[in-house]
Write an enzyme that holds these catalytic residues in place. Structure first.
Site, PDB file in Angstrom:
ATOM      1  N   HIS A 243       0.797  -1.231   0.000  1.00 29.56           N
ATOM      2  CA  HIS A 243       0.000   0.000   0.000  1.00 29.56           C
ATOM      3  C   HIS A 243       0.838   1.294   0.000  1.00 29.56           C
ATOM      4  CE1 HIS A 243      -3.429  -2.580   1.139  1.00 29.56           C
ATOM      5  NE2 HIS A 243      -2.707  -3.030   2.144  1.00 29.56           N
TER       6      HIS A 243
HETATM    7  O1  RIB Z   1      -5.218  -0.246   4.697  1.00 30.67           O
HETATM    8  C1  RIB Z   1      -3.829  -0.194   4.494  1.00 30.67           C
HETATM    9  C2  RIB Z   1      -3.216   0.911   5.295  1.00 30.67           C
HETATM   10  O2  RIB Z   1      -3.457   0.684   6.681  1.00 30.67           O
HETATM   11  C3  RIB Z   1      -1.688   0.983   5.160  1.00 30.67           C
HETATM   12  O3  RIB Z   1      -1.268   2.306   5.331  1.00 30.67           O
HETATM   13  C4  RIB Z   1      -1.204   0.140   6.297  1.00 30.67           C
HETATM   14  O4  RIB Z   1       0.110   0.505   6.731  1.00 30.67           O
HETATM   15  C5  RIB Z   1      -2.208   0.510   7.355  1.00 30.67           C
HETATM   16  O5  RIB Z   1      -1.792   1.751   7.941  1.00 30.67           O
END
Ligand code: RIB
Ligand code: CA
Length: 314
Positions: A243
């Site tokens: 992500h």
């Molecule tokens: O949903 C994914 C996000 O939530 C990413 O930033 C992960 O690190 C968590 O913070």
């Protein structure tokens, strides 16, 4: 050499946050003015500690790390140890940090930096719940027009949610903060699950990090091997979504991404859909288009960039 772009990374490390920080540290196009930690994946005392561990892993104890919000604006903190492990950075055995945590409260640092630096020169890169960003905007509304851009990881629409059927974790943890940011009028680029779920690790991609033969490469491989297992089991995929590095990759190579200007509205009333980002992708409402929402990624190009830049670290 054009002047490097000044950024503040707001983060809740988190293995994917860690890779995003390493990508930024391996890229001379970016100048990290500071890293502000927020409660999210794990409590604040761990996220600020993990941020410093990552800076020292990259050989950058000079980076200034600040602690911010210990909890969301109004809701109770929800964490994600089931994904990231008890420490939030399970996988590699990283030494406890020796570099200092800055005395100054992260929110004050954000406000002070934005009021001091030339207007329009600081980009905010939130990788976790938006609590620190919202608190800074509440503390000093004059910073809003001075922010060049907010490039954030959060939300989801076609992909649904990852912490509830409707909501992505970062927005779900602090929907009130997200609502305030998306209504701020500040230029926003959004990396939702719709794009990050197309940036999947794989054993071959993780091997490429290990083959760097460096501390950073090995630690990254170990972080991702731990991190991917949760989403592999959940989604039945080979690999997990990377992500947060999408945010930094966008700053370096925006051409890796495709998206469009849309209205994004955040659910803050219904418990059923709390934290849902309602993205008007087809423009069926007259709501103001307040974000550039990314939906596609050149994932091979993304991982090639990651390996090349992390390869510049020790
Ligand atoms: O949903 C994914 C996000 O939530 C990413 O930033 C992960 O690190 C968590 O913070
Ligand atoms: Ca994160």
């Amino acid at each position: 050499m054009p002047q490097s772009r000044k950024i503040i990374i707001d983060t809740d490390p988190g293995q994917d946050d860690a890779v995003a920080i390493l990508l930024a540290l391996g890229s001379s196009e970016l100048e990290i003015v500071g890293i502000t930690a927020v409660a999210g994946n794990v409590p604040l005392k761990l996220t600020q500690n993990n941020a410093r561990k990552i800076c020292e892993l990259a050989g950058r104890p000079d980076i200034k790390v600040y602690a911010g919000a210990i909890r969301p604006l109004t809701r109770e903190l929800v964490t994600a140890e089931e994904v990231h492990g008890k420490t939030g950075l399970n996988g590699p055995q990283l030494p406890e940090p020796t570099m200092p945590l800055q005395e100054q409260y992260a929110v004050d640092f954000i406000v002070e930096t934005l009021m001091r630096e030339e207007s329009g020169t600081i980009t905010l890169c939130p990788l976790g719940p938006l609590t620190n960003i919202a608190l800074a905007l509440i503390r000093e509304p004059r910073i809003a027009p001075r922010i060049k851009e907010i490039v954030l990881m959060g939300g989801g629409f076609f992909e649904g949610g990852n912490v509830t059927p409707a909501a992505e974790f970062n927005i779900y943890v602090d929907p009130q903060a997200a609502d305030l940011v998306f209504k701020s009028g500040i230029p926003i680029v959004m990396m939702p699950l719709d794009v990050t779920h197309k940036a999947l690790t794989s054993s071959k991609r993780i091997q490429a990090f290990r083959q760097l033969g460096t501390k950073v490469g090995t630690a990254t491989a170990e972080m991702l091997e731990f991190f991917e297992r949760y989403d592999e089991e959940k989604y039945g995929t080979d690999g997990g979504p990377l992500h947060d590095p999408c945010v930094i990759a966008y700053l370096l190579k925006p051409e890796l991404f495709k998206g469009r200007r849309c209205n994004v509205s955040v659910e803050t009333a219904s418990e059923l859909t709390m934290g849902m980002t309602v993205i008007d992708w087809w423009g069926v409402t007259k709501r103001e288009k307040n974000a550039t929402v990314m939906r596609d990624i050149d994932h091979d190009g993304f991982f090639a960039l990651l390996v090349e830049r992390l390869g510049r670290l020790n």
